[in-house]
Design a protein around this motif. Structure first.
Motif, PDB file in Angstrom:
ATOM      1  N   ARG A  93     -10.357  -0.969   3.034  1.00 53.73           N
ATOM      2  CA  ARG A  93      -9.927  -2.294   3.490  1.00 53.73           C
ATOM      3  C   ARG A  93     -10.073  -3.317   2.377  1.00 53.73           C
ATOM      4  N   ALA A  94      -9.314  -4.398   2.527  1.00 53.63           N
ATOM      5  CA  ALA A  94      -9.404  -5.565   1.648  1.00 53.63           C
ATOM      6  C   ALA A  94      -8.743  -6.723   2.379  1.00 53.63           C
ATOM      7  N   GLU A  95      -9.321  -7.921   2.260  1.00 56.69           N
ATOM      8  CA  GLU A  95      -8.806  -9.111   2.926  1.00 56.69           C
ATOM      9  C   GLU A  95      -8.415  -8.799   4.370  1.00 56.69           C
ATOM     10  N   ARG A  96      -7.120  -8.898   4.709  1.00 61.05           N
ATOM     11  CA  ARG A  96      -6.665  -8.743   6.092  1.00 61.05           C
ATOM     12  C   ARG A  96      -6.020  -7.393   6.383  1.00 61.05           C
ATOM     13  N   VAL A  97      -6.301  -6.369   5.608  1.00 62.32           N
ATOM     14  CA  VAL A  97      -5.648  -5.085   5.836  1.00 62.32           C
ATOM     15  C   VAL A  97      -6.671  -3.954   5.807  1.00 62.32           C
ATOM     16  N   GLU A  98      -6.484  -2.999   6.693  1.00 60.43           N
ATOM     17  CA  GLU A  98      -7.302  -1.784   6.701  1.00 60.43           C
ATOM     18  C   GLU A  98      -6.360  -0.591   6.818  1.00 60.43           C
ATOM     19  N   ILE A  99      -6.582   0.384   5.950  1.00 59.19           N
ATOM     20  CA  ILE A  99      -5.769   1.602   5.917  1.00 59.19           C
ATOM     21  C   ILE A  99      -6.681   2.788   6.203  1.00 59.19           C
ATOM     22  N   HIS A 100      -6.270   3.632   7.127  1.00 58.91           N
ATOM     23  CA  HIS A 100      -6.980   4.877   7.407  1.00 58.91           C
ATOM     24  C   HIS A 100      -6.118   6.028   6.907  1.00 58.91           C
ATOM     25  N   MET A 101      -6.656   6.808   6.006  1.00 61.41           N
ATOM     26  CA  MET A 101      -5.969   8.008   5.525  1.00 61.41           C
ATOM     27  C   MET A 101      -6.515   9.171   6.330  1.00 61.41           C
ATOM     28  N   GLY A 102      -5.658   9.817   7.120  1.00 64.16           N
ATOM     29  CA  GLY A 102      -6.069  10.926   7.973  1.00 64.16           C
ATOM     30  C   GLY A 102      -5.491  12.237   7.474  1.00 64.16           C
ATOM     31  N   VAL A 103      -6.296  13.271   7.546  1.00 63.94           N
ATOM     32  CA  VAL A 103      -5.889  14.602   7.090  1.00 63.94           C
ATOM     33  C   VAL A 103      -4.937  15.230   8.101  1.00 63.94           C
ATOM     34  N   GLU A 104      -3.830  15.755   7.603  1.00 62.39           N
ATOM     35  CA  GLU A 104      -2.885  16.522   8.426  1.00 62.39           C
ATOM     36  C   GLU A 104      -2.598  17.842   7.745  1.00 62.39           C
ATOM     37  N   ASP A 105      -2.582  18.888   8.530  1.00 69.71           N
ATOM     38  CA  ASP A 105      -2.277  20.224   8.019  1.00 69.71           C
ATOM     39  C   ASP A 105      -1.388  20.940   9.028  1.00 69.71           C
TER      40      ASP A 105
END
Length: 161
Positions: free
Chosen positions: A60-72
């Motif tokens: 996250r930074a300032e007003r954004v949050e990113i979730h990187m999720g594992v896909e297989d």
């Protein structure tokens, strides 16, 4: 239907976006970390233990949050993408370009300047800033630029009320 630049769209429930999730391959956390933390300067945040066991990375930074999720099996998102608001769009574009990631500028969105890049896994990312004078739905830039509410950076990155 209202015009796009009509401010004040509301719902009875008070919606807001907490995060967006993108997919990544199994075991690629270090590659994701190099991009999101080292290159873009975001902060890695700890996942709850029950979710940490699944792999991935949250930033996250300032007003954004990113979730990187594992896909297989993993398949990158080539069309679907987050649109990340940026206080210094030209600065970010130069930063990425200096490191071999060329922004793909797109002038098709009349109220915003924007470009696209792909993350290391091929997921499409959009970075955008409102054009000078824009006062539509995303007009409070104070938490991104440090300026007062209603301020937006112009094409040169100068913040104006």
């Amino acid at each position: 239907m209202e015009a796009y630049d009509t401010p004040g769209a509301t719902s009875p429930w008070g919606f807001g976006l907490h995060h967006t999730q993108l997919a990544m391959p199994v075991g690629a956390e270090d590659v994701a970390r190099a991009f999101w933390v080292d290159l873009l300067g975001m902060v890695e945040v700890a996942k709850p233990p029950v979710l940490s066991a699944r792999g991935g990375l949250w930033v996250r930074a300032e007003r954004v949050e990113i979730h990187m999720g594992v896909e297989d099996p993993f398949v990158p998102a080539r069309k679907a993408h987050p649109g990340v608001l940026v206080g210094d769009l030209d600065g970010l574009a130069a930063h990425l370009s200096d490191r071999g990631i060329e922004p793909r500028w797109d002038e098709a969105f009349p109220w915003f300047r924007r470009f696209y890049v792909d993350d290391p896994f091929g997921n499409r990312l959009e970075f955008l800033s409102p054009r000078e004078g824009y006062v539509g739905p995303d007009h409070d830039w104070s938490s991104v630029t440090g300026a007062g509410a209603g301020a937006a950076p112009d094409a040169g990155g100068t913040t104006r009320p």
